[in-house]
Scaffold this motif. Structure first.
Motif, short mmCIF file in Angstrom:
data_model
loop_
_atom_site.label_atom_id
_atom_site.label_comp_id
_atom_site.label_asym_id
_atom_site.label_seq_id
_atom_site.Cartn_x
_atom_site.Cartn_y
_atom_site.Cartn_z
N VAL A 1 1.99 42.22 10.46
CA VAL A 1 2.91 41.08 10.39
C VAL A 1 2.22 39.83 10.92
O VAL A 1 2.35 38.74 10.34
N SER A 2 1.46 39.98 11.99
CA SER A 2 0.71 38.84 12.53
C SER A 2 -0.29 38.31 11.51
O SER A 2 -0.43 37.09 11.33
N ALA A 3 -0.98 39.21 10.83
CA ALA A 3 -1.94 38.79 9.81
C ALA A 3 -1.22 38.11 8.64
O ALA A 3 -1.73 37.13 8.08
N ALA A 4 -0.05 38.62 8.28
CA ALA A 4 0.71 38.00 7.19
C ALA A 4 1.16 36.59 7.57
O ALA A 4 1.17 35.68 6.74
N LEU B 1 -5.34 27.56 4.25
CA LEU B 1 -5.37 26.10 4.24
C LEU B 1 -6.50 25.52 5.11
O LEU B 1 -6.90 24.38 4.90
N SER B 2 -7.01 26.32 6.04
CA SER B 2 -8.13 25.83 6.86
C SER B 2 -9.48 26.14 6.21
O SER B 2 -10.52 25.81 6.76
N GLY B 3 -9.46 26.77 5.05
CA GLY B 3 -10.70 27.03 4.33
C GLY B 3 -11.32 28.38 4.61
O GLY B 3 -12.38 28.70 4.09
N ARG B 4 -10.69 29.19 5.44
CA ARG B 4 -11.21 30.53 5.73
C ARG B 4 -10.61 31.54 4.76
O ARG B 4 -9.56 31.31 4.18
N THR B 5 -11.27 32.67 4.62
CA THR B 5 -10.72 33.75 3.82
C THR B 5 -9.64 34.44 4.64
O THR B 5 -9.91 34.86 5.77
N PRO B 6 -8.43 34.56 4.12
CA PRO B 6 -7.37 35.22 4.88
C PRO B 6 -7.74 36.66 5.22
O PRO B 6 -8.33 37.37 4.40
N SER B 7 -7.41 37.05 6.43
CA SER B 7 -7.77 38.40 6.88
C SER B 7 -7.09 39.48 6.05
O SER B 7 -7.61 40.59 5.95
N LEU B 8 -5.96 39.16 5.44
CA LEU B 8 -5.31 40.14 4.57
C LEU B 8 -6.15 40.42 3.33
O LEU B 8 -6.13 41.52 2.79
N LEU B 9 -6.88 39.43 2.87
CA LEU B 9 -7.71 39.61 1.67
C LEU B 9 -9.09 40.15 1.99
O LEU B 9 -9.69 40.83 1.15
N VAL C 1 -6.59 44.92 7.98
CA VAL C 1 -6.39 46.37 7.91
C VAL C 1 -7.24 47.07 8.97
O VAL C 1 -6.78 48.01 9.63
N GLU C 2 -8.46 46.59 9.15
CA GLU C 2 -9.32 47.17 10.17
C GLU C 2 -8.71 46.98 11.56
O GLU C 2 -8.69 47.91 12.38
N LYS C 3 -8.22 45.79 11.83
CA LYS C 3 -7.59 45.53 13.13
C LYS C 3 -6.34 46.39 13.31
O LYS C 3 -6.11 46.95 14.38
N ALA C 4 -5.53 46.53 12.25
CA ALA C 4 -4.33 47.36 12.33
C ALA C 4 -4.68 48.82 12.60
O ALA C 4 -3.99 49.50 13.36
N MET C 5 -5.77 49.28 11.99
CA MET C 5 -6.20 50.66 12.22
C MET C 5 -6.59 50.87 13.68
O MET C 5 -6.19 51.86 14.32
N HIS C 6 -7.33 49.92 14.24
CA HIS C 6 -7.73 50.05 15.64
C HIS C 6 -6.52 49.96 16.56
O HIS C 6 -6.45 50.68 17.57
N GLU C 7 -5.58 49.10 16.22
CA GLU C 7 -4.36 48.99 17.02
C GLU C 7 -3.54 50.28 16.94
O GLU C 7 -2.93 50.70 17.93
#
Length: 119
Positions: free
Chosen positions: A70-73, A81-89, A94-100
């Motif tokens: 949910v935080s990533a979403a 909008l800041s020019g970074r690749t969204p972590s969801l994409l 997913v990697e962070k959620a797995m570790h959590e």
């Protein structure tokens, strides 16, 4: 490159902590057998602890993974909008959620190892 090293260190930490699980099972089996042989017809303390802590760790892990996703979403549009690749994409979410999700199991296994080692 730095992200890969951090990710690798984190994965090694998860593996190291979860490698204690067979040792915990081995230390717990004599206690469970002694409780089963007592013949009083009720579940012993160690048996109840074994069952409830697994259920609690699973529930905590599912909740932590959901909060992480949910935080990533919620960060999707600010990242985009800041020019970074969204972590969801990129898969980082997913990697962070797995570790959590694995964190409660890691904590439980380490705590059980320390507790059972002392017996």
């Amino acid at each position: 490159m730095a992200r890969t090293r951090k990710s690798t260190r984190r994965a090694v930490g998860v593996a190291a902590d979860l490698m204690l699980a067979p040792a915990v099972i081995g230390m717990r089996m004599p206690l469970l057998a002694a409780e089963a042989q007592s013949g009083n017809g009720t579940l012993g303390v160690e048996t109840m602890r074994a069952v409830t802590e697994k259920a609690a760790a699973m529930a905590d892990g599912v909740f932590a993974a959901q909060v992480s996703m949910v935080s990533a979403a919620m960060m999707f549009w600010p990242e985009l909008l800041s020019g970074r690749t969204p972590s969801l994409l990129s898969g980082a979410a997913v990697e962070k959620a797995m570790h959590e999700a694995l964190r409660p199991a890691r904590r439980t296994v380490k705590a059980n190892y320390r507790r059972l080692r002392a017996k």
